[in-house]
Design a protein around this motif. Structure first.
Motif, PDB file in Angstrom:
ATOM      1  N   UNK A   4      -7.035   6.101  -2.866  1.00  0.00           N
ATOM      2  CA  UNK A   4      -6.723   5.260  -4.036  1.00  0.00           C
ATOM      3  C   UNK A   4      -7.904   5.108  -4.993  1.00  0.00           C
ATOM      4  N   UNK A   5      -9.140   5.204  -4.481  1.00  0.00           N
ATOM      5  CA  UNK A   5     -10.312   5.078  -5.369  1.00  0.00           C
ATOM      6  C   UNK A   5     -10.698   6.410  -6.005  1.00  0.00           C
ATOM      7  N   UNK A   6      -9.930   7.472  -5.761  1.00  0.00           N
ATOM      8  CA  UNK A   6     -10.192   8.761  -6.394  1.00  0.00           C
ATOM      9  C   UNK A   6     -11.014   9.719  -5.535  1.00  0.00           C
ATOM     10  N   UNK A   7     -11.604   9.213  -4.450  1.00  0.00           N
ATOM     11  CA  UNK A   7     -12.403  10.113  -3.606  1.00  0.00           C
ATOM     12  C   UNK A   7     -11.486  10.985  -2.751  1.00  0.00           C
ATOM     13  N   UNK A   8     -12.057  12.035  -2.162  1.00  0.00           N
ATOM     14  CA  UNK A   8     -11.271  12.998  -1.400  1.00  0.00           C
ATOM     15  C   UNK A   8     -11.671  13.012   0.062  1.00  0.00           C
ATOM     16  N   UNK A  68      -3.950   6.225 -10.106  1.00  0.00           N
ATOM     17  CA  UNK A  68      -4.947   5.626  -9.223  1.00  0.00           C
ATOM     18  C   UNK A  68      -4.252   4.553  -8.390  1.00  0.00           C
ATOM     19  N   UNK A  69      -4.868   4.168  -7.313  1.00  0.00           N
ATOM     20  CA  UNK A  69      -4.292   3.075  -6.518  1.00  0.00           C
ATOM     21  C   UNK A  69      -3.263   3.524  -5.506  1.00  0.00           C
ATOM     22  N   UNK A  70      -2.918   4.819  -5.544  1.00  0.00           N
ATOM     23  CA  UNK A  70      -1.963   5.361  -4.579  1.00  0.00           C
ATOM     24  C   UNK A  70      -2.715   6.364  -3.710  1.00  0.00           C
ATOM     25  N   UNK A  90       0.874  -1.179   0.000  1.00  0.00           N
ATOM     26  CA  UNK A  90       0.000   0.000   0.000  1.00  0.00           C
ATOM     27  C   UNK A  90       0.904   1.219   0.000  1.00  0.00           C
ATOM     28  N   UNK A  91       0.772   2.063  -1.021  1.00  0.00           N
ATOM     29  CA  UNK A  91       1.697   3.190  -1.206  1.00  0.00           C
ATOM     30  C   UNK A  91       0.984   4.511  -0.918  1.00  0.00           C
ATOM     31  N   UNK A  92       1.640   5.338  -0.115  1.00  0.00           N
ATOM     32  CA  UNK A  92       1.149   6.693   0.177  1.00  0.00           C
ATOM     33  C   UNK A  92       2.241   7.689  -0.182  1.00  0.00           C
ATOM     34  N   UNK A  93       1.885   8.756  -0.903  1.00  0.00           N
ATOM     35  CA  UNK A  93       2.807   9.878  -1.094  1.00  0.00           C
ATOM     36  C   UNK A  93       2.325  10.992  -0.175  1.00  0.00           C
ATOM     37  N   UNK A  94       3.180  11.394   0.765  1.00  0.00           N
ATOM     38  CA  UNK A  94       2.833  12.384   1.795  1.00  0.00           C
ATOM     39  C   UNK A  94       3.771  13.581   1.644  1.00  0.00           C
ATOM     40  N   UNK A  95       3.178  14.735   1.267  1.00  0.00           N
ATOM     41  CA  UNK A  95       4.012  15.885   0.918  1.00  0.00           C
ATOM     42  C   UNK A  95       3.492  17.153   1.581  1.00  0.00           C
ATOM     43  N   UNK A  96       4.371  18.127   1.729  1.00  0.00           N
ATOM     44  CA  UNK A  96       3.941  19.445   2.179  1.00  0.00           C
ATOM     45  C   UNK A  96       3.296  20.246   1.068  1.00  0.00           C
ATOM     46  N   UNK A  97       3.437  19.787  -0.170  1.00  0.00           N
ATOM     47  CA  UNK A  97       2.820  20.492  -1.298  1.00  0.00           C
ATOM     48  C   UNK A  97       1.304  20.385  -1.246  1.00  0.00           C
ATOM     49  N   UNK A  98       0.668  21.315  -1.977  1.00  0.00           N
ATOM     50  CA  UNK A  98      -0.785  21.215  -2.115  1.00  0.00           C
ATOM     51  C   UNK A  98      -1.136  19.921  -2.831  1.00  0.00           C
ATOM     52  N   UNK A  99      -2.317  19.391  -2.518  1.00  0.00           N
ATOM     53  CA  UNK A  99      -2.744  18.134  -3.125  1.00  0.00           C
ATOM     54  C   UNK A  99      -2.814  18.231  -4.651  1.00  0.00           C
ATOM     55  N   UNK A 100      -3.278  19.362  -5.190  1.00  0.00           N
ATOM     56  CA  UNK A 100      -3.424  19.411  -6.654  1.00  0.00           C
ATOM     57  C   UNK A 100      -2.059  19.323  -7.343  1.00  0.00           C
ATOM     58  N   UNK A 101      -0.996  19.787  -6.686  1.00  0.00           N
ATOM     59  CA  UNK A 101       0.349  19.579  -7.254  1.00  0.00           C
ATOM     60  C   UNK A 101       0.711  18.098  -7.234  1.00  0.00           C
ATOM     61  N   UNK A 102       0.466  17.467  -6.107  1.00  0.00           N
ATOM     62  CA  UNK A 102       0.848  16.056  -5.970  1.00  0.00           C
ATOM     63  C   UNK A 102       0.067  15.199  -6.965  1.00  0.00           C
ATOM     64  N   UNK A 103      -1.191  15.581  -7.201  1.00  0.00           N
ATOM     65  CA  UNK A 103      -1.984  14.823  -8.178  1.00  0.00           C
ATOM     66  C   UNK A 103      -1.396  14.943  -9.589  1.00  0.00           C
ATOM     67  N   UNK A 104      -0.790  16.101  -9.884  1.00  0.00           N
ATOM     68  CA  UNK A 104      -0.173  16.250 -11.208  1.00  0.00           C
ATOM     69  C   UNK A 104       1.189  15.552 -11.254  1.00  0.00           C
ATOM     70  N   UNK A 105       1.878  15.506 -10.117  1.00  0.00           N
ATOM     71  CA  UNK A 105       3.208  14.891 -10.080  1.00  0.00           C
ATOM     72  C   UNK A 105       3.127  13.359 -10.031  1.00  0.00           C
TER      73      UNK A 105
END
Ligand SMILES: [Mg+2]
Length: 267
Positions: free
Chosen positions: A92-96, A77-79, A58-73
């Motif tokens: 991972x299912x796309x919900x927020x 799906x699945x993360x 199970x993979x999580x990317x945890x960043x200080x950046x805004x979520x919309x940046x992380x979504x572009x980087x």
């Protein structure tokens, strides 16, 4: 920390499953020239995609950046993508899932922003970042004497606004005011609960003092932490990799270890 790394490998490569937490900037990729630059790196995306394809991971990317940046980087799906130190999440299912209503934070940010802009007006090398959930001043490219006079003024302003529910993150030529819940330590606790990772072997890779908060939580849960830093320094991590290039190479080894074992299990 070569010995540290082989001990981490011994503990992790033979595990039957893994909760993997990855920081982004300075860990998976080199720092962008300024925090509003979002340049997806195909190598990073491929590396994370392969890890996330493993059923045992199970993979999580945890960043200080805004979520919309992380979504572009990390457009995968699945993360689990956790932005703003874990305050805003894309599952991972796309919900927020937000840990706080944004409306509880915006008035503070809106009130402080013009006051910070006034302190920075006419000065070069400063960068004011509005992350939605927090406000940060970067001064990496400012003249030293200007940084030495402006940052204390910003700090005083932030402290005048901070209460129990806000925290100030202060590091070299960087200062940020953010919700107290936006702490990678608290966030890892919450993420472990949300993803039902209790009892999973855990591994966290990160490069800065905010990640150290998470390392301590990971350690308390019997997990392993890897610091990304070019030189040795005091850390709660078990091992060190020098830079994002080494991290990607090591994650590839982790991927192969899991993939090869799941093939054996399947046969
Ligand atoms: Mg980082």
């Amino acid at each position: 920390m070569g010995a540290g790394l082989s001990a981490v490998e011994q503990a992790i490569f033979s595990a039957d499953r893994l909760g993997l937490f990855l920081d982004y900037d300075g860990t998976l990729a080199e720092f962008a020239p300024n925090p509003d630059v979002v340049l997806p790196d195909p190598q990073v995306i491929e590396c994370v995609a392969r890890l996330a394809s493993l059923p045992a991971m199970k993979v999580t990317v945890l960043s200080g950046r805004r979520l919309d940046h992380i979504e572009r980087l990390v457009p995968l799906p699945g993360v689990w993508l956790a932005g703003s130190y874990g305050l805003e999440n894309r599952l991972p299912d796309g919900s927020r899932l937000h840990r706080l209503p944004i409306d509880s934070i915006r008035p503070m940010v809106e009130a402080l922003k013009p006051r910070v802009q006034a302190l920075l007006a006419g000065r070069e090398g400063f960068y004011l970042e509005d992350k939605g959930w927090s406000l940060a001043v970067h001064a990496r490219f400012a003249r030293a004497d200007e940084a030495d006079s402006v940052l204390p003024a910003v700090r005083a302003l932030f402290y005048s606004a901070a209460g129990d529910d806000l925290r100030i993150l202060d590091s070299h030529r960087f200062i940020e005011i953010a919700p107290s819940l936006g702490d990678k330590g608290h966030s890892v606790e919450w993420l472990v609960e949300q993803q039902e990772l209790e009892g999973f072997p855990l591994l966290y890779i990160g490069d800065d003092d905010k990640d150290e908060e998470a390392f301590r939580v990971i350690n308390a849960r019997g997990g392993r932490a890897i610091l990304v830093a070019p030189q040795e320094r005091p850390t709660a991590a078990h091992a060190r990799l020098a830079d994002p290039r080494q991290v990607l190479a090591w994650l590839d080894r982790l991927y192969r270890a899991f993939r090869d074992r799941s093939h054996r299990a399947a046969w």
